[in-house]
Enzyme design. Structure first.
Site, PDB file in Angstrom:
ATOM      1  N   HIS A   1      48.425  46.264  45.680  1.00 23.62           N
ATOM      2  CA  HIS A   1      47.259  45.931  44.848  1.00 23.62           C
ATOM      3  C   HIS A   1      46.680  47.148  44.123  1.00 23.62           C
ATOM      4  CE1 HIS A   1      43.650  43.963  43.475  1.00 23.62           C
ATOM      5  NE2 HIS A   1      42.866  44.671  44.266  1.00 23.62           N
TER       6      HIS A   1
ATOM      7  N   ASP B   1      36.619  48.514  50.838  1.00 25.29           N
ATOM      8  CA  ASP B   1      36.652  48.316  49.383  1.00 25.29           C
ATOM      9  C   ASP B   1      35.659  49.253  48.704  1.00 25.29           C
ATOM     10  OD1 ASP B   1      37.434  47.261  46.995  1.00 25.29           O
ATOM     11  OD2 ASP B   1      36.759  45.214  47.389  1.00 25.29           O
TER      12      ASP B   1
HETATM   13  C1  HEM Z   1      40.887  48.183  44.752  1.00 21.55           C
HETATM   14  C2  HEM Z   1      40.688  44.194  47.496  1.00 21.55           C
HETATM   15  C3  HEM Z   1      40.275  41.459  43.491  1.00 21.55           C
HETATM   16  C4  HEM Z   1      40.888  45.392  40.771  1.00 21.55           C
HETATM   17  C5  HEM Z   1      40.846  47.338  45.833  1.00 21.55           C
HETATM   18  C6  HEM Z   1      40.892  47.747  47.209  1.00 21.55           C
HETATM   19  C7  HEM Z   1      40.830  46.644  47.976  1.00 21.55           C
HETATM   20  C8  HEM Z   1      40.741  45.514  47.088  1.00 21.55           C
HETATM   21  C9  HEM Z   1      40.853  46.562  49.498  1.00 21.55           C
HETATM   22  C10 HEM Z   1      41.007  49.196  47.714  1.00 21.55           C
HETATM   23  C11 HEM Z   1      39.681  49.890  47.744  1.00 21.55           C
HETATM   24  C12 HEM Z   1      39.431  50.811  46.597  1.00 21.55           C
HETATM   25  O1  HEM Z   1      40.345  51.537  46.167  1.00 21.55           O
HETATM   26  O2  HEM Z   1      38.300  50.830  46.116  1.00 21.55           O
HETATM   27  C13 HEM Z   1      40.553  43.112  46.642  1.00 21.55           C
HETATM   28  C14 HEM Z   1      40.438  41.731  47.074  1.00 21.55           C
HETATM   29  C15 HEM Z   1      40.307  40.963  45.946  1.00 21.55           C
HETATM   30  C16 HEM Z   1      40.363  41.862  44.814  1.00 21.55           C
HETATM   31  C17 HEM Z   1      40.487  41.265  48.518  1.00 21.55           C
HETATM   32  C18 HEM Z   1      40.147  39.484  45.799  1.00 21.55           C
HETATM   33  C19 HEM Z   1      39.642  38.707  46.730  1.00 21.55           C
HETATM   34  C20 HEM Z   1      40.459  42.275  42.415  1.00 21.55           C
HETATM   35  C21 HEM Z   1      40.507  41.825  41.034  1.00 21.55           C
HETATM   36  C22 HEM Z   1      40.711  42.935  40.271  1.00 21.55           C
HETATM   37  C23 HEM Z   1      40.757  44.085  41.173  1.00 21.55           C
HETATM   38  C24 HEM Z   1      40.356  40.371  40.562  1.00 21.55           C
HETATM   39  C25 HEM Z   1      40.865  43.015  38.766  1.00 21.55           C
HETATM   40  C26 HEM Z   1      41.553  42.135  38.075  1.00 21.55           C
HETATM   41  C27 HEM Z   1      40.874  46.471  41.619  1.00 21.55           C
HETATM   42  C28 HEM Z   1      40.886  47.846  41.150  1.00 21.55           C
HETATM   43  C29 HEM Z   1      40.896  48.647  42.300  1.00 21.55           C
HETATM   44  C30 HEM Z   1      40.881  47.749  43.439  1.00 21.55           C
HETATM   45  C31 HEM Z   1      40.853  48.323  39.699  1.00 21.55           C
HETATM   46  C32 HEM Z   1      40.897  50.175  42.339  1.00 21.55           C
HETATM   47  C33 HEM Z   1      42.309  50.726  42.353  1.00 21.55           C
HETATM   48  C34 HEM Z   1      42.317  52.243  42.310  1.00 21.55           C
HETATM   49  O3  HEM Z   1      41.602  52.787  41.468  1.00 21.55           O
HETATM   50  O4  HEM Z   1      43.043  52.847  43.088  1.00 21.55           O
HETATM   51  N1  HEM Z   1      40.760  45.955  45.777  1.00 21.55           N
HETATM   52  N2  HEM Z   1      40.511  43.147  45.276  1.00 21.55           N
HETATM   53  N3  HEM Z   1      40.616  43.637  42.458  1.00 21.55           N
HETATM   54  N4  HEM Z   1      40.867  46.456  42.990  1.00 21.55           N
HETATM   55 FE1  HEM Z   1      40.764  44.801  44.115  1.00 21.55          FE
END
Ligand code: HEM
Length: 449
Positions: A304, A163
């Protein structure tokens, strides 16, 4: 405030660029884990809920309706689980501390450090400020401790995926003095995170609030053994890459399609065509990709990372040059941290969560209705996002955080890379247990330099 407890065993020191001579990295058992010199680092942030500003007598309007009403008021629209069919009747299924029935949340201290010792010492220091005259002027609603996961899982959230890779870069901060944003990193207007977009937002807010940012906090427990079981059960018809030396399993492929990255952090579109660990660890390459706007052959529309940052997918809706980028204005700075123990052998065997673990999600944005709250409601929970030219394809829910009141969820494009079939998602593996909206003022506003 209770002291924070380290998870056993856990790293007490970090190494790398912050290193100075003399200190060895040890775990809580006293074993030397890394033979590198280290520096002790700790940082504190303070942020206020609306009720906290009220209690301080600050009557200024910060121009954010979600902040004013608090996150509990938003829980119904976020599709959090709970009881009650209307917003007025709704009581979210949250931890007691966040329900604020007996005690209001006025603010939060975020203390980050390289060890529980340094964090606890800072916590004591803060506590002493408020108890200096022998009476406490502060009440502890909840003390929450997060930690990076141990060993090779460092930097990975509890489902196992790396992450914190993709973060926006800020104009005027990350592109000055020879600094360059990383390839693939969106360079956004500082206002997206600080002042709000456009003149009105900047001039409408009180002077002291400028350079401050709204903070969304969410406690998000993750059902890890159940998630892993789903991947194994549902991956049946996915063809693996049998012609590769070290092919990922069908479950690995399904998981990567749901997240949009492999567990290593490598974007799904390239791996496994090359060494994905090297790719994941190379900041020049690990974020350098776009999606194909009308195809989910490689990365499902609902994955996601594609839901949360569709990159150039929405370019087709761009207007004249001064038109606000439809994706950029919703980008957020994420600063979350995992909490809870590693999955135990018993949990693996029974495929059932016994100990609570998950993510303390933290994001900064200039206004909540364009930032966290928008992403959750309008993109993650919205089956029709991103909009497609082919009306026969429904992208579906974000399989990681998408929430539906009735729990019936599905995503397309995950079954097999050649089809748009819908894959039923048997349940939610992430369920909010509470949170609050805060405002984090600048150091200057707090009376610092
Ligand atoms: C990216 C997991 C909750 C927004 C990611 C990544 C993972 C991840 C594995 C990819 C790593 C990265 O690109 O930095 C999770 C898990 C969550 C969670 C397991 C809950 C337990 C959330 C929530 C939001 C969110 C609640 C917003 C409402 C984002 C955003 C990215 C991201 C904006 C970057 C996407 C990009 O720029 O490509 N998340 N996330 N995440 N997540 Fe989550």
């Amino acid at each position: 405030m209770k002291p924070l407890k380290p998870r056993e065993p856990t790293l007490q020191k970090i190494s790398g660029k912050n290193a100075v001579n003399g200190v060895k990295a040890t775990n809580t058992l006293g074993e030397i884990t890394e033979d590198k010199p280290l520096l002790s680092v700790v940082g504190v942030n303070v942020a206020f809920a609306k009720k906290g500003l009220d209690a301080l007598g600050v009557t200024d309007d910060l121009l954010d309706p979600l902040f004013k009403a608090g996150q509990k008021d938003d829980a119904f629209a976020l599709n959090d689980k709970g009881v009650g069919a209307t917003k007025e009747e709704f009581k979210p299924d949250w931890d007691e501390a966040f329900l604020q029935e007996n005690q209001e949340i006025h603010g939060v201290f975020l203390i980050a450090g390289d060890s529980f010792d340094t964090v606890n010492a800072k916590l004591d220091e803060i506590k002493n400020i408020f108890t200096a005259d022998g009476t406490s002027s502060i009440a502890d609603v909840a003390t929450l401790a997060g930690d990076v996961r141990p060993g090779e899982n460092k930097g990975h959230e509890h489902f196992g995926y790396m992450d914190g890779i993709s973060q926006p870069a800020l104009k005027g901060v990350d592109d000055v003095n020879g600094k360059q944003p990383l390839p693939g990193q969106s360079l956004i207007d500082l206002g997206v995170v600080l002042h709000g977009r456009g003149k009105d937002a900047i001039t409408g807010r009180p002077e002291w609030s400028k350079d401050g940012s709204f903070l969304a906090f969410r406690k998000l427990p993750q059902l890890v053994p159940e998630f892993d079981k789903f991947l194994l059960d549902a991956a049946g018809n996915i063809k693996s890459f049998d012609d590769f030396l070290d092919p990922p399993t069908a479950a690995d492929i399904l998981g990567a399609r749901m997240v949009g990255r492999w567990k290593s952090g490598a974007p799904i579109r390239v791996a496994p065509l090359e060494d994905d660990v090297a790719l994941a660890n190379d900041p020049q390459r690990n974020n350098k990709f776009r999606f194909n706007p009308e195809s989910q052959e490689i990365c499902p529309f609902a994955a996601h990372i594609r839901k949360m940052n569709p990159r150039k997918d929405l370019d087709k809706f761009k207007g004249p040059p001064d038109f606000v980028d439809p994706v950029d204005e919703h980008l957020i700075m994420r600063r979350g941290i995992p909490f809870g123990p590693e999955v135990t052998t018993e949990e693996k065997l029974t495929k059932t969560t016994k100990y609570e673990r998950g993510l303390y999600f933290v994001s900064y944005q200039a206004d909540l209705s364009n930032g966290f709250s928008f992403l959750q409601k309008s993109w993650a929970n919205n089956t029709a996002f991103p909009p497609l030219n082919d009306p026969s394809v429904v992208p579906g829910f974000d399989p990681i955080i998408g929430q539906a009141l009735d729990e019936v969820r599905a995503m397309s494009g995950a079954n097999d890379d050649a089809t748009n079939d819908s894959l039923p998602l048997s349940r939610q593996w992430v369920q909010s247990k509470g949170g609050e909206y805060f405002f984090s003022p600048s150091i200057k506003a707090l009376g610092g330099v």
